[in-house]
Design a protein around this motif. Structure first.
Motif, mmCIF file in Angstrom:
data_model
loop_
_atom_site.group_PDB
_atom_site.id
_atom_site.type_symbol
_atom_site.label_atom_id
_atom_site.label_comp_id
_atom_site.label_asym_id
_atom_site.label_seq_id
_atom_site.Cartn_x
_atom_site.Cartn_y
_atom_site.Cartn_z
ATOM 1 N N PRO A 282 0.814 -1.230 0.000
ATOM 2 C CA PRO A 282 0.000 0.000 0.000
ATOM 3 C C PRO A 282 0.843 1.274 0.000
ATOM 4 N N ILE A 283 1.964 1.245 0.675
ATOM 5 C CA ILE A 283 2.844 2.417 0.669
ATOM 6 C C ILE A 283 3.393 2.651 -0.731
ATOM 7 N N MET A 284 3.835 1.592 -1.377
ATOM 8 C CA MET A 284 4.335 1.702 -2.754
ATOM 9 C C MET A 284 3.245 2.278 -3.657
ATOM 10 N N ALA A 285 2.024 1.787 -3.485
ATOM 11 C CA ALA A 285 0.917 2.251 -4.325
ATOM 12 C C ALA A 285 0.673 3.742 -4.111
ATOM 13 N N GLN A 286 0.680 4.164 -2.859
ATOM 14 C CA GLN A 286 0.454 5.587 -2.566
ATOM 15 C C GLN A 286 1.596 6.446 -3.089
ATOM 16 N N LEU A 287 2.829 5.965 -2.913
ATOM 17 C CA LEU A 287 3.987 6.696 -3.426
ATOM 18 C C LEU A 287 3.897 6.856 -4.936
ATOM 19 N N GLY A 288 3.526 5.775 -5.598
ATOM 20 C CA GLY A 288 3.394 5.804 -7.042
ATOM 21 C C GLY A 288 2.300 6.764 -7.484
ATOM 22 N N ALA A 289 1.190 6.729 -6.776
ATOM 23 C CA ALA A 289 0.066 7.597 -7.128
ATOM 24 C C ALA A 289 0.436 9.066 -6.952
ATOM 25 N N TRP A 290 1.141 9.336 -5.870
ATOM 26 C CA TRP A 290 1.550 10.730 -5.613
ATOM 27 C C TRP A 290 2.558 11.187 -6.672
ATOM 28 N N GLY A 291 3.547 10.345 -6.924
ATOM 29 C CA GLY A 291 4.574 10.700 -7.899
ATOM 30 C C GLY A 291 3.990 10.925 -9.287
ATOM 31 N N ARG A 292 2.993 10.129 -9.613
ATOM 32 C CA ARG A 292 2.367 10.235 -10.928
ATOM 33 C C ARG A 292 1.691 11.593 -11.115
ATOM 34 N N GLY B 77 12.314 7.557 -14.764
ATOM 35 C CA GLY B 77 11.004 8.188 -14.723
ATOM 36 C C GLY B 77 9.976 7.401 -13.931
ATOM 37 N N CYS B 78 10.437 6.446 -13.141
ATOM 38 C CA CYS B 78 9.528 5.649 -12.314
ATOM 39 C C CYS B 78 8.966 6.502 -11.180
ATOM 40 N N PRO B 79 7.644 6.460 -10.995
ATOM 41 C CA PRO B 79 7.028 7.305 -9.967
ATOM 42 C C PRO B 79 7.595 7.053 -8.567
ATOM 43 N N ILE B 80 7.836 5.800 -8.249
ATOM 44 C CA ILE B 80 8.371 5.494 -6.921
ATOM 45 C C ILE B 80 9.778 6.045 -6.779
ATOM 46 N N ASN B 81 10.567 5.895 -7.834
ATOM 47 C CA ASN B 81 11.921 6.449 -7.795
ATOM 48 C C ASN B 81 11.890 7.961 -7.659
ATOM 49 N N LEU B 82 11.053 8.614 -8.427
ATOM 50 C CA LEU B 82 11.010 10.078 -8.365
ATOM 51 C C LEU B 82 10.509 10.554 -7.007
ATOM 52 N N TRP C 145 2.499 14.481 -9.345
ATOM 53 C CA TRP C 145 3.307 15.675 -9.097
ATOM 54 C C TRP C 145 4.691 15.684 -9.736
ATOM 55 N N LEU C 146 5.138 14.557 -10.227
ATOM 56 C CA LEU C 146 6.516 14.510 -10.709
ATOM 57 C C LEU C 146 6.569 14.120 -12.182
ATOM 58 N N PRO C 147 7.679 14.430 -12.841
ATOM 59 C CA PRO C 147 7.786 14.183 -14.287
ATOM 60 C C PRO C 147 8.033 12.714 -14.613
ATOM 61 N N VAL C 148 7.033 11.904 -14.368
ATOM 62 C CA VAL C 148 7.162 10.465 -14.600
ATOM 63 C C VAL C 148 7.082 10.155 -16.094
ATOM 64 N N SER C 149 7.662 9.028 -16.477
ATOM 65 C CA SER C 149 7.529 8.601 -17.865
ATOM 66 C C SER C 149 6.267 7.749 -17.989
ATOM 67 N N GLU C 150 5.641 7.827 -19.137
ATOM 68 C CA GLU C 150 4.334 7.176 -19.301
ATOM 69 C C GLU C 150 4.407 5.665 -19.112
ATOM 70 N N GLU C 151 5.418 5.043 -19.723
ATOM 71 C CA GLU C 151 5.459 3.583 -19.652
ATOM 72 C C GLU C 151 5.750 3.080 -18.246
ATOM 73 N N LEU C 152 6.455 3.902 -17.451
ATOM 74 C CA LEU C 152 6.753 3.451 -16.100
ATOM 75 C C LEU C 152 5.644 3.807 -15.106
ATOM 76 N N SER C 153 4.777 4.729 -15.497
ATOM 77 C CA SER C 153 3.743 5.128 -14.543
ATOM 78 C C SER C 153 2.430 4.399 -14.767
ATOM 79 N N ILE C 154 2.347 3.652 -15.861
ATOM 80 C CA ILE C 154 1.100 2.940 -16.125
ATOM 81 C C ILE C 154 0.791 1.930 -15.015
ATOM 82 N N ARG C 155 1.855 1.362 -14.467
ATOM 83 C CA ARG C 155 1.662 0.401 -13.377
ATOM 84 C C ARG C 155 1.113 1.085 -12.133
ATOM 85 N N ALA C 156 1.638 2.278 -11.848
ATOM 86 C CA ALA C 156 1.131 3.021 -10.696
ATOM 87 C C ALA C 156 -0.336 3.364 -10.892
#
Lengths: 177, 177
Positions: free
Chosen positions: A92-102, B8-13, A104-115
């Motif tokens: 759940p922490i990973m999921a929340q981190l990913g959601a937040w990063g997606r 560009g991974c959301p968790i990494n960023l 607010w941060l310059p994530v790449s599309e292919e890496l953020s699809i999982r989040a």
DNA sequence: TGCAACTGATTGCAATTTGCAATCAGATTG
DNA sequence: CAATCTGATTGCAAATTGCAATCAGTTGCA
């Protein structure tokens, strides 16, 4: 890189566990990437972890109770790292981190699809995923019905769909008219 | 202490933003402790942050867009730090971190009661809290009905109740028979 | 007026941590 | 029996960390 016990605050203590640049990255690769061996973690690391740092963090994560290590029967020098329940409940922490990063941060599309998928799925999907991880890493009986695609398969499929679509956008017409 | 963009991974960023020992601690004190000034953050810091580190991190968090700074009318050299929306939306991450730490790490009872309350309250309570923070820090109109206790008041009351109970346990009979 | 305390920092410095490159020895493969 | 793969370890330069001292402007108080 040990636990200081600066204070008994849960957030502080959590930070003392993975408030560095690498620990959570290693756990991410094990949880989402299915990595179990030193070389897998080293060679397929997106962020390019150095071998000494990886060795140090694996050792530390074992000391902290997030990982265990076992011999690989196929190779006398090969070790298999497994997640403990403590690490699996980081989902759940990973999921929340990913959601937040997606957001607010310059994530790449292919890496953020999982989040994105993990966020859309919400707690029920996280639970299914943790169940699968318990099956893989702890040998627990799987509660997920066979036939139903695993969460990792779903994450992988979503990733590959984005990669394929982006390749198509760059080179829209493959063959000549 | 800048953003590397290792990947560009959301968790990494996300980790590149607060994957250090202090950034999230400062945000925690602002979010849950209501701290707004340099000295408040410095002197009431449970973990004992050094003034140079605090100065550095405040600057960095401003550059990253998590904080803003304004003059305090009461004192020409006093600055008021405010959370941005980007920082306010860290509340769910803080809640999850607290919940995880409470289960797996040697937290102290009085400091973990807040994490417990936040976990029990779930997303609706987090939303109410974020709404209050938007009111305090961004001047947004509060959607919380007046009269209803604020989340910070609830957290504070819960903390004080534990402290009082523990004092009573140590010294059960105050006056002589 | 005068002086101590408070404001948000900055500086110097020693210790630690980091990451890169090279290297290691044992196990396996061809 | 040589090349490769295994999970590391070592040396080293660079960056980061945290402590202590210091800074200059502001304020409160006698």
């Amino acid at each position: 890189m040990s636990i200081d016990r600066r204070s008994g605050c849960p957030i502080n203590l959590s930070l003392e566990v993975f408030g560095d640049r690498w620990s959570l990255i290693i756990l991410r690769d094990m949880i989402f990437g299915g990595r179990r061996h030193f070389r897998e973690l080293l060679n397929f690391s997106l962020e390019g972890i150095a071998s000494n740092i990886l060795a140090d963090r694996l050792k530390r994560l074992m000391e902290l109770g997030l990982l265990t290590k076992a011999d690989d029967p196929s190779h006398k020098q090969k070790a298999i790292y497994s997640l403990t329940e403590m690490a699996i409940t980081l989902v759940p922490i990973m999921a929340q981190l990913g959601a937040w990063g997606r957001v607010w941060l310059p994530v790449s599309e292919e890496l953020s699809i999982r989040a994105e998928l993990l966020e859309k799925g919400g707690p029920p999907l996280w639970e299914q995923f943790m169940d699968e991880l318990r099956h893989e890493h702890l040998g627990a009986p799987s509660k997920t019905p066979t036939g139903k695609p695993t969460v990792r398969q779903q994450l992988r499929a979503a990733y590959e769909a984005v990669v394929a679509r982006k390749a198509e956008e760059i080179r829209p017409i493959k063959t000549e008219a």
